[in-house]
Write a protein that holds these residues in place. Structure first.
Motif, PDB file in Angstrom:
ATOM      1  N   PHE A  17     117.780 -51.858 -36.159  1.00  0.00           N
ATOM      2  CA  PHE A  17     117.618 -50.497 -36.667  1.00  0.00           C
ATOM      3  C   PHE A  17     119.013 -50.041 -37.062  1.00  0.00           C
ATOM      4  O   PHE A  17     119.839 -49.695 -36.219  1.00  0.00           O
ATOM      5  N   ARG A  63     103.863 -46.326 -41.314  1.00  0.00           N
ATOM      6  CA  ARG A  63     104.184 -47.687 -41.714  1.00  0.00           C
ATOM      7  C   ARG A  63     102.915 -48.486 -41.981  1.00  0.00           C
ATOM      8  O   ARG A  63     102.811 -49.210 -42.969  1.00  0.00           O
ATOM      9  N   HIS A  66     117.682 -52.231 -46.200  1.00  0.00           N
ATOM     10  CA  HIS A  66     117.277 -50.840 -46.045  1.00  0.00           C
ATOM     11  C   HIS A  66     117.983 -50.227 -44.842  1.00  0.00           C
ATOM     12  O   HIS A  66     117.992 -50.802 -43.757  1.00  0.00           O
ATOM     13  N   GLN A  99     107.429 -44.195 -34.363  1.00  0.00           N
ATOM     14  CA  GLN A  99     108.098 -45.478 -34.162  1.00  0.00           C
ATOM     15  C   GLN A  99     108.867 -45.434 -32.848  1.00  0.00           C
ATOM     16  O   GLN A  99     109.490 -44.435 -32.494  1.00  0.00           O
ATOM     17  N   ASP A 127     117.951 -47.570 -41.959  1.00  0.00           N
ATOM     18  CA  ASP A 127     116.921 -46.796 -41.268  1.00  0.00           C
ATOM     19  C   ASP A 127     117.302 -45.333 -41.127  1.00  0.00           C
ATOM     20  O   ASP A 127     116.456 -44.455 -41.255  1.00  0.00           O
ATOM     21  N   THR A 161     105.799 -50.556 -32.832  1.00  0.00           N
ATOM     22  CA  THR A 161     106.443 -49.401 -33.431  1.00  0.00           C
ATOM     23  C   THR A 161     105.773 -48.105 -33.058  1.00  0.00           C
ATOM     24  O   THR A 161     106.405 -47.055 -33.051  1.00  0.00           O
ATOM     25  N   ARG A 185     114.794 -44.164 -44.260  1.00  0.00           N
ATOM     26  CA  ARG A 185     113.631 -43.815 -43.442  1.00  0.00           C
ATOM     27  C   ARG A 185     113.826 -42.464 -42.738  1.00  0.00           C
ATOM     28  O   ARG A 185     112.921 -41.625 -42.720  1.00  0.00           O
ATOM     29  N   TYR A 186     115.010 -42.273 -42.131  1.00  0.00           N
ATOM     30  CA  TYR A 186     115.283 -41.065 -41.352  1.00  0.00           C
ATOM     31  C   TYR A 186     116.632 -40.462 -41.748  1.00  0.00           C
ATOM     32  O   TYR A 186     117.543 -41.178 -42.176  1.00  0.00           O
ATOM     33  N   PRO A 200     109.819 -49.410 -42.376  1.00  0.00           N
ATOM     34  CA  PRO A 200     110.760 -49.213 -41.287  1.00  0.00           C
ATOM     35  C   PRO A 200     111.025 -50.502 -40.533  1.00  0.00           C
ATOM     36  O   PRO A 200     110.251 -51.449 -40.598  1.00  0.00           O
ATOM     37  N   THR A 201     112.118 -50.530 -39.809  1.00  0.00           N
ATOM     38  CA  THR A 201     112.517 -51.718 -39.075  1.00  0.00           C
ATOM     39  C   THR A 201     111.446 -52.177 -38.097  1.00  0.00           C
ATOM     40  O   THR A 201     110.881 -51.386 -37.357  1.00  0.00           O
TER      41      THR A 201
END
Length: 318
Positions: free
Chosen positions: A122, A16, A150, A54, A152, A2, A179-180, A34-35
């Motif tokens: 992702f 992470r 989740h 990442q 991403d 990542t 995450r983003y 995160p993935t």
């Protein structure tokens, strides 16, 4: 793989690695981490997401128009399952969808679950509605449709009700619910506004159209993304398929072999992802062979500046 470091990103979020150390055994771990992309082949060209470090493969999978099928219709789902399988086997990880794409989110979620790769992908989608409550409801629905895990990345689709949805997304990112965050558009006319948003808002991704025939993004938008540490997703990489009409019946010149190019699709994609400000191109397809061909463009050497201009001259001459 990542590429995360141990320092806070530009939004003040911990990496992470640090998060995992602090959260070991906590129930929120699976939802917020995160993935993991460790399954992606080492040979693939990868790019960093500036907000975190990442790394993701430079070719992803779009789902506009192609994944809008009846998820309960086996015959319609079968080729798309093979599309996703070939994409994944080739090292692809980022899948981009939207509520605007009809049943595509549900199709992605079901196929990923069937293949057992939900946690490896992702997952990127969008919010495409007006009003705060409507936006929240739509994003929660998207999460369930795309596997229930989740998400991403969530983007404001075509800048619809931009500030309302962006305010919610900023809060969700701060809370660890996504995450983003980012914004999207699909026409040249939207490039200037996207650049302005990049310069004033703390977003992580911007998605827009860019390809070998439509290079307007090189003037201001791609430089703005690079200058402000924003990752880029590229839609319309084949100009809605019109690029293939231009090269129909034409053979690839021998010099393209030194770049490992085996098809026109790979030439078009390698041109895009060789731009240093491009993070990931997201071609859409419903053809399993095309999916394998597209992700293969993430392998091997990328063209330098001179080779990029040679590609442009080649396509212009046809």
């Amino acid at each position: 793989m990542t590429g995360d470091n141990d320092f806070p990103d530009k939004h003040g979020a911990i990496s992470r690695r640090t998060f995992l150390q602090l959260s070991a055994g906590a129930g929120v771990l699976a939802a917020l981490a995160p993935t993991a992309l460790s399954a992606a082949p080492e040979a693939l060209n990868m790019r960093e997401i500036p907000a975190s470090g990442q790394r993701i493969p430079v070719v992803g999978l779009g789902t506009a128009r192609t994944f809008d099928v009846d998820p309960d219709h086996a015959a319609a789902m079968q080729p798309l399952e093979k599309v996703l399988q070939n994409f994944y086997n080739g090292g692809g990880r980022l899948v981009d969808s939207s509520p605007m794409y009809g049943r595509a989110e549900t199709v992605v979620g079901r196929l990923a679950e069937r293949l057992g790769i939900v946690d490896d992908l992702f997952m990127a989608t969008k919010v495409w509605t007006r009003g705060e409550e409507a936006g929240i409801e739509e994003m929660e629905t998207s999460r369930e449709r795309m596997g229930g895990g989740h998400l991403d990345l969530i983007q404001v689709h075509n800048l619809v009700d931009l500030q309302t949805q962006l305010d919610t997304l900023k809060a969700w990112r701060d809370e660890g619910r996504v995450r983003y965050i980012g914004v999207t558009h699909y026409t040249v006319s939207g490039h200037e506004r996207l650049a302005q948003i990049i310069e004033r808002e703390p977003i992580d991704f911007v998605q827009f159209n860019y390809n070998i025939a439509t290079r307007n993004a090189e003037k201001r938008l791609l430089p703005a993304a690079a200058d402000n540490g924003v990752a880029t997703l590229i839609n319309e990489p084949f100009e809605r398929g019109s690029l293939f009409g231009r090269v129909k019946g034409e053979s690839l010149p021998k010099w393209t072999r030194e770049l490992g190019i085996e098809s026109w699709a790979q030439l078009f994609l390698k041109f895009i992802v060789s731009h240093p400000a491009v993070t990931c191109a997201i071609p859409a397809t419903s053809d399993p062979e095309h999916a394998a061909d597209n992700i293969a463009a993430a392998n091997g050497p990328l063209p330098n500046a001179d080779q990029r201009e040679r590609m442009v001259s080649l396509v212009r001459s046809l």
